[in-house]
Motif scaffolding. Structure first.
Motif, mmCIF file in Angstrom:
data_model
loop_
_atom_site.group_PDB
_atom_site.id
_atom_site.type_symbol
_atom_site.label_atom_id
_atom_site.label_comp_id
_atom_site.label_asym_id
_atom_site.label_seq_id
_atom_site.Cartn_x
_atom_site.Cartn_y
_atom_site.Cartn_z
ATOM 1 N N GLU A 28 0.801 -1.168 -0.007
ATOM 2 C CA GLU A 28 0.038 0.047 -0.059
ATOM 3 C C GLU A 28 0.923 0.943 0.131
ATOM 4 O O GLU A 28 1.946 1.295 0.908
ATOM 5 C CB GLU A 28 -0.899 0.083 1.303
ATOM 6 C CG GLU A 28 -1.905 -1.295 1.305
ATOM 7 C CD GLU A 28 -2.935 -1.207 2.274
ATOM 8 O OE1 GLU A 28 -3.092 -0.205 3.008
ATOM 9 O OE2 GLU A 28 -3.340 -2.338 2.521
ATOM 10 N N SER A 29 0.555 2.204 -0.928
ATOM 11 C CA SER A 29 1.588 3.271 -0.946
ATOM 12 C C SER A 29 1.713 4.106 0.353
ATOM 13 O O SER A 29 2.779 4.971 0.197
ATOM 14 C CB SER A 29 1.273 4.096 -2.217
ATOM 15 O OG SER A 29 -0.198 4.645 -1.982
ATOM 16 N N ARG A 30 0.882 3.876 1.252
ATOM 17 C CA ARG A 30 1.297 4.766 2.356
ATOM 18 C C ARG A 30 2.582 4.503 3.099
ATOM 19 O O ARG A 30 3.062 5.072 3.857
ATOM 20 C CB ARG A 30 0.133 4.821 3.448
ATOM 21 C CG ARG A 30 -0.170 3.481 4.085
ATOM 22 C CD ARG A 30 -1.310 3.530 5.183
ATOM 23 N NE ARG A 30 -1.378 2.492 6.270
ATOM 24 C CZ ARG A 30 -2.154 1.285 5.855
ATOM 25 N NH1 ARG A 30 -3.134 1.368 4.795
ATOM 26 N NH2 ARG A 30 -2.241 0.461 6.794
ATOM 27 N N ILE A 33 5.478 7.066 2.853
ATOM 28 C CA ILE A 33 5.243 8.305 3.601
ATOM 29 C C ILE A 33 6.488 8.801 4.216
ATOM 30 O O ILE A 33 7.075 9.927 3.886
ATOM 31 C CB ILE A 33 4.081 8.478 4.476
ATOM 32 C CG1 ILE A 33 2.703 8.257 3.572
ATOM 33 C CG2 ILE A 33 4.007 9.739 5.252
ATOM 34 C CD1 ILE A 33 1.484 8.224 4.703
ATOM 35 N N ALA A 56 0.753 13.540 0.814
ATOM 36 C CA ALA A 56 -0.643 12.797 0.933
ATOM 37 C C ALA A 56 -0.990 12.469 -0.588
ATOM 38 O O ALA A 56 -1.232 11.389 -1.081
ATOM 39 C CB ALA A 56 -1.637 13.720 1.769
ATOM 40 N N CYS A 59 1.519 10.032 -2.221
ATOM 41 C CA CYS A 59 1.021 8.691 -1.542
ATOM 42 C C CYS A 59 -0.173 8.157 -1.787
ATOM 43 O O CYS A 59 -0.707 7.042 -1.080
ATOM 44 C CB CYS A 59 1.595 8.522 -0.155
ATOM 45 S SG CYS A 59 3.266 8.649 -0.282
ATOM 46 N N THR A 61 -3.106 9.179 -0.342
ATOM 47 C CA THR A 61 -3.801 9.087 1.276
ATOM 48 C C THR A 61 -4.143 10.251 1.596
ATOM 49 O O THR A 61 -4.044 11.397 0.792
ATOM 50 C CB THR A 61 -2.406 8.206 2.072
ATOM 51 O OG1 THR A 61 -3.184 7.764 3.226
ATOM 52 C CG2 THR A 61 -1.474 9.070 2.148
ATOM 53 N N SER A 62 -4.842 10.411 2.898
ATOM 54 C CA SER A 62 -4.905 11.614 3.374
ATOM 55 C C SER A 62 -4.059 12.310 3.993
ATOM 56 O O SER A 62 -2.722 11.848 4.689
ATOM 57 C CB SER A 62 -6.082 11.191 4.491
ATOM 58 O OG SER A 62 -5.498 10.509 5.486
ATOM 59 N N MET A 65 -3.375 11.086 7.555
ATOM 60 C CA MET A 65 -2.545 9.833 7.516
ATOM 61 C C MET A 65 -0.957 10.067 7.707
ATOM 62 O O MET A 65 -0.367 9.590 8.582
ATOM 63 C CB MET A 65 -2.734 8.860 6.673
ATOM 64 C CG MET A 65 -1.903 7.803 6.364
ATOM 65 S SD MET A 65 -1.747 6.730 7.737
ATOM 66 C CE MET A 65 -3.031 5.529 7.425
ATOM 67 N N GLU B 183 3.687 0.642 8.000
ATOM 68 C CA GLU B 183 2.441 0.952 7.774
ATOM 69 C C GLU B 183 1.866 2.176 8.064
ATOM 70 O O GLU B 183 0.666 2.676 7.714
ATOM 71 C CB GLU B 183 1.304 -0.163 8.501
ATOM 72 C CG GLU B 183 1.650 -1.697 7.827
ATOM 73 C CD GLU B 183 0.804 -2.544 8.421
ATOM 74 O OE1 GLU B 183 -0.065 -2.372 9.759
ATOM 75 O OE2 GLU B 183 0.735 -3.688 8.112
ATOM 76 N N CYS B 184 3.024 2.727 8.694
ATOM 77 C CA CYS B 184 2.673 4.267 9.053
ATOM 78 C C CYS B 184 1.578 4.449 10.228
ATOM 79 O O CYS B 184 0.913 5.362 10.471
ATOM 80 C CB CYS B 184 2.285 5.093 7.922
ATOM 81 S SG CYS B 184 3.543 5.586 6.896
#
Lengths: 156, 447
Positions: A28-30, A33, A56, A59, A61-62, A65, B183-184
């Motif tokens: 998952e691209s997060r 980050i 964000a 990646c 995402t928000s 995040m 996973e942050c």
């Protein structure tokens, strides 16, 4: 130039291929980050709201995040030019308290921060400036370092 | 006592971090044997025959962990902990900065044995030199075809990724913590789910190893398990790299054969002795009670003499063998207060026993230091330390971080209980900010 413009310039410098490779390293691209934020930090880019938004979007995402992930990295939120004094047990025993006090007196408290341990304990006491370690500090070398750091443009 | 280098072999060679230097001295021969000459099962057999255990502190047999992972369906990725999650240790940072290819080769061999396709080298973000050296070494290895490309007759391609992590992390629990960081999610260890012991990364099972553990693999594969087995004891074969720092004439990283002598011999013969011939204190940041000088000097460098993991007579854990030595410029109370402050800083804050217990203990230790034993309830202090020490075992804490904090503190308070009053002083702060600078005579394997 704004931090966001610098980040966009970094995209051009790093290259789209490397950026995509970074994003594809994770299911998952997060996951990208923090590597991306550290890459920006290495290039001297401060992390402000615009850069958080840029990360964000990159990646997918928000911003919440990204902000949450970065909160685990206090050093990322510090000024890239801040001076880090190791405050680990070995450094404390070798006079890290004195080093902190001297550098804060000479350079101002806002430029000097501490790290719980830099894990280079054989070279205690240790100061890190822009990624460079200064270890085994004695009175003369500490004074010389402080003198250099009083002139920020020549401190690297 | 003398150094026996397996892990650190070649560390002082000029340009030891360069691929051509590493290759000229037998580097990647072990990986080639693993990928081209034998199959993954034979790699596991070889590591089992060598008796290699993990050097992250728990000393679990590596091959047994690999077999268990296989029985649970295998892993998708290998995570390598290059973050030194304890103050006083500088082994993995040194490996990353001086012998990056040994670390990469070890990771490749482990990934092949596990048939995992991805390896994440989780390196402290603030160690910029370590990240830079490892990144450059990965580029060299990639260009030479060792990573990201099908290798040998196995045709197995392993992708390597460098992932920055914050640090230092809590003293225990990195198996569950590192996937969380990638996973942050918040930097908090997870509780094991009880049915499947493998941690997961984005839902896929992974295995976590400490950098030093993997860096033993190239030599074991290249030189054979027998040579490794000849060193050390039956249960704990091989060598161990000990980080020695504090009030020592020649602090540094010393690799010695397990069971070949005592910490006293190591300090006197390799580390140049203590700075002043005064009363000594030694802190083992890996989870053993702190000791005074006499007890330290006779203590064997052998995980087997500790109750964890060897079932030995000494209460606590050998950890990674890291020691921080202090002379009588500081008191046990000073050191205990400093240690608890440090432990509280690194706690993740999830478990009340650790979060609240550490703060309570810091406050009471401060009262003790300022007002002597009449300022506190000593039995309450001991009780809280016991709760902290057994937090994980009794299900009150997710990881062993509070156990490490408590063991070190308990040891320090027991060193000279009859002198606690004389160690107290009004306005005391943990290891005075006005304490003078002290510098070692020389440094072994300088950063």
């Amino acid at each position: 130039m704004t931090q966001l413009a610098i980040a966009e310039r970094l995209r051009a410098t790093v290259g789209e291929a490397r950026l995509q490779s970074l994003l594809q390293a994770y299911a998952e691209s997060r996951g990208a980050i923090l590597p991306l934020a550290v890459l920006l930090r290495d290039e001297g880019v401060g992390i402000d709201d615009d850069v958080v938004t840029w990360i964000a979007q990159t990646c997918i995402t928000s911003t919440a995040m990204v902000t949450s992930a970065l909160s685990a990295f206090p050093e990322l939120m510090n000024d890239p030019d801040s001076i880090t004094v190791c405050d680990g047990l070995s450094c404390r025993l070798m006079g890290a308290g004195y080093v902190q006090r001297l550098l804060r007196d000479r350079l101002g408290s806002d430029r000097v921060c501490t790290s719980p341990c830099q894990n280079a304990c054989s070279s205690a006491p240790i100061v890190q400036v822009r990624g460079t370690l200064y270890g085994g500090l004695q009175e003369a070398s500490l004074q010389a370092l402080a003198q250099r750091l009083e002139q920020p443009e020549r401190a690297s | 006592m003398q150094e026996r280098r397996w892990l650190l072999e070649g560390v002082e060679r000029p340009d030891a971090d360069a691929l051509d230097v590493y290759r000229r001295n037998g580097g990647y021969d072990g990986a080639w044997r693993a990928f081209d000459e034998i199959d993954p099962a034979a790699v596991i057999d070889e590591v089992e025959a060598a008796g290699l255990r993990g050097h992250g502190g728990a000393w679990r047999p590596v091959a047994a962990r690999w077999r268990a992972a296989g029985a649970l369906g295998g892993v998708r990725a290998l995570l390598v902990d290059v973050s030194e999650s304890e103050s006083g240790r500088f082994r993995d940072r040194k490996l990353a900065e001086r012998l990056p290819h040994r670390l990469i080769e070890g990771a490749l061999i482990a990934a092949h044995a596990l048939t995992a396709d991805d390896v994440y080298l989780c390196v402290r973000a603030d160690w910029r030199r370590a990240r830079s050296v490892l990144g450059h070494a990965m580029d060299e290895a990639r260009a030479a075809g060792w990573i990201d490309r099908a290798l040998g007759r196995s045709g197995h391609a392993v992708r390597l990724h460098l992932h920055p992590v914050p640090g230092p992390l809590p003293a225990r629990g990195t198996d569950q913590l590192l996937p969380h960081l990638i996973e942050c999610s918040r930097p908090e260890p997870r509780a094991s789910n009880g049915t499947n012991d493998l941690p997961t990364l984005f839902g896929a099972p992974v295995l976590v190893h400490t950098a030093a553990t993997l860096a033993f693999l190239p030599a074991i594969l290249a030189r054979g398990s027998g040579a490794f087995r000849e060193l050390g004891s039956a249960d704990f074969p091989g060598t161990v790299a000990i980080s020695v720092s504090g009030h020592i004439r020649r602090p540094g990283l010393f690799e010695v054969e397990i069971g070949s002598g005592s910490f006293g011999e190591l300090i006197d013969t390799l580390a140049g002795g203590v700075v002043d011939e005064t009363d000594l204190l030694a802190v083992f940041p890996g989870g053993a009670p702190a000791l005074d000088g006499d007890a330290l000097k006779s203590l064997q460098i052998d995980p087997g003499v500790w109750s964890q993991p060897g079932g030995g007579e000494h209460e606590g854990s050998f950890g990674c063998g890291t020691i921080v030595v202090a002379d009588d410029a500081v008191t046990p109370l000073d050191l205990a207060a400093r240690w608890l402050d440090h432990a509280a800083q690194l706690g993740c804050g999830q478990c009340p026993v650790c979060r609240e217990g550490s703060v309570w203990l810091i406050q009471h230790l401060q009262r003790l230091r300022e007002g002597g034993v009449t300022a506190i309830d000593p039995s309450a202090l001991q009780e809280r330390l016991e709760i902290l020490a057994h937090g994980e075992g009794e299900g009150l804490a997710i990881c062993g971080h509070p156990t490490v904090a408590a063991h070190v503190t308990q040891g320090l308070l027991q060193i000279a209980p009859e002198h606690v009053d004389s160690q107290a002083s009004a306005g005391a702060t943990p290891i005075d900010d006005d304490a003078p600078l002290r510098t070692a005579d020389s440094i072994h394997l300088r950063f």
